[in-house]
Design an enzyme around this catalytic site. Structure first.
Site, PDB file in Angstrom:
ATOM      1  N   ASP A 257     -11.886  -5.686   1.669  1.00 47.20           N
ATOM      2  CA  ASP A 257     -10.747  -5.498   0.777  1.00 47.20           C
ATOM      3  C   ASP A 257     -10.655  -4.046   0.331  1.00 47.20           C
ATOM      4  OD1 ASP A 257      -8.711  -6.910  -1.108  1.00 47.20           O
ATOM      5  OD2 ASP A 257      -9.908  -5.690  -2.472  1.00 47.20           O
TER       6      ASP A 257
ATOM      7  N   MET B  95      -3.655  -6.792 -13.321  1.00 44.98           N
ATOM      8  CA  MET B  95      -2.424  -6.316 -12.662  1.00 44.98           C
ATOM      9  C   MET B  95      -1.269  -6.191 -13.643  1.00 44.98           C
ATOM     10  SD  MET B  95      -2.933  -8.576  -9.164  1.00 44.98           S
ATOM     11  CE  MET B  95      -3.694  -9.953 -10.056  1.00 44.98           C
TER      12      MET B  95
ATOM     13  N   LYS C 131      -5.372  -4.720   0.523  1.00 46.77           N
ATOM     14  CA  LYS C 131      -4.233  -5.359  -0.134  1.00 46.77           C
ATOM     15  C   LYS C 131      -4.140  -4.761  -1.540  1.00 46.77           C
ATOM     16  CE  LYS C 131      -2.974  -9.535   0.617  1.00 46.77           C
ATOM     17  NZ  LYS C 131      -1.929  -9.225   1.602  1.00 46.77           N
TER      18      LYS C 131
END
Length: 255
Positions: A36, A169, A57
């Protein structure tokens, strides 16, 4: 031919010495490493025999399609490889582990999980605070600032829980989420932000909910970052000697 499998491995917030012993063992056994973008790239040094493939990602950036990652895991595993899917933080915390487990099980591929340290825990450790301080809250709520369809969570309901809010996020939407929370929480509710939690580049700040959006923008905070809101964050301001920012240079010297 040996039987293949997939391990969803939690790489933690960044520092390799925060990996579990189990994670280190599994990395040493890996044939293929799918890494990742938020994982420390040096983790590949613990998998000397593995083929390493970057499958980054990142929100707002060009990313490897999720369906492609799932097909790749299935393909390598069905060829007999031990595939280790390396995820930043904890694989089970906003890491799309659910989708990947479903795809692997449908394909008949064995899958196992190796837990790790999620970035919210690293952020709280950096701030020197407890996420569940009994004097301030009855628990902690881990929440992403946006659902898969782009909609926001029910901030009013989350504010009513009386828990510490650990928001993943959320930086790109900090103005909107702060404004909504301010309709239900006092402006002087303690709040904090930690960028690159658990890494030598860590930056951390304690402020109030009323000033959170303005302060993170003024200080140039960027993703990846964790936002923390609730009375327990006030204990961090005591540990830091008051409101303010600790920059990455200070953290690196203290490490």
């Amino acid at each position: 031919m040996k039987n293949g499998k997939v391990t969803l491995l939690s790489a933690g917030p960044g520092a390799l010495d925060l990996l579990t012993l189990r994670a280190a063992r599994v990395l040493g056994e890996a044939d293929v490493l799918l890494v990742d973008d938020l994982a420390n790239p040096e983790i590949a040094t613990l998998a000397p025999q593995a083929r390493v493939i970057a499958v980054g990602k990142r929100g707002g950036c060009r990313s490897t399609p999720q369906a492609f990652i799932e097909r790749m895991m299935c393909r390598f595993a069905k060829r007999g490889a031990h595939v280790v899917r390396v995820k930043g933080g904890d694989a089970l915390m906003f890491g799309r582990a659910g989708e990947e487990m479903t795809a692997l099980r449908r394909a008949g591929v064995p899958v196992e999980i190796v837990n790790g340290i999620s970035s919210a825990f690293a952020a709280a450790a950096g701030l020197g605070m407890s996420l569940t301080h009994r004097d301030h809250c009855a628990g902690v709520t881990f929440v992403t600032a946006h659902r898969q369809d782009g909609s926001a969570p029910n901030w009013a309901a989350l504010a009513a829980t009386g828990t510490t809010l650990a928001i993943y996020m959320g930086l790109h939407r900090v103005e909107a989420l702060s404004a909504t929370l301010l309709a239900h929480l006092d402006a002087d509710t303690p709040a904090g932000a930690v960028q690159w939690a658990g890494t030598p580049q860590e930056r951390r700040m304690v402020t109030t909910l009323g000033r959170l959006a303005a302060d993170v923008r003024a200080q140039g905070f960027a993703s990846p970052a964790i936002l923390l809101v609730g009375g327990a964050v006030g204990e961090a301001s005591v540990a830091m000697g008051g409101m303010g920012v600790i920059a990455e240079e200070v953290v690196a010297r203290a490490a």
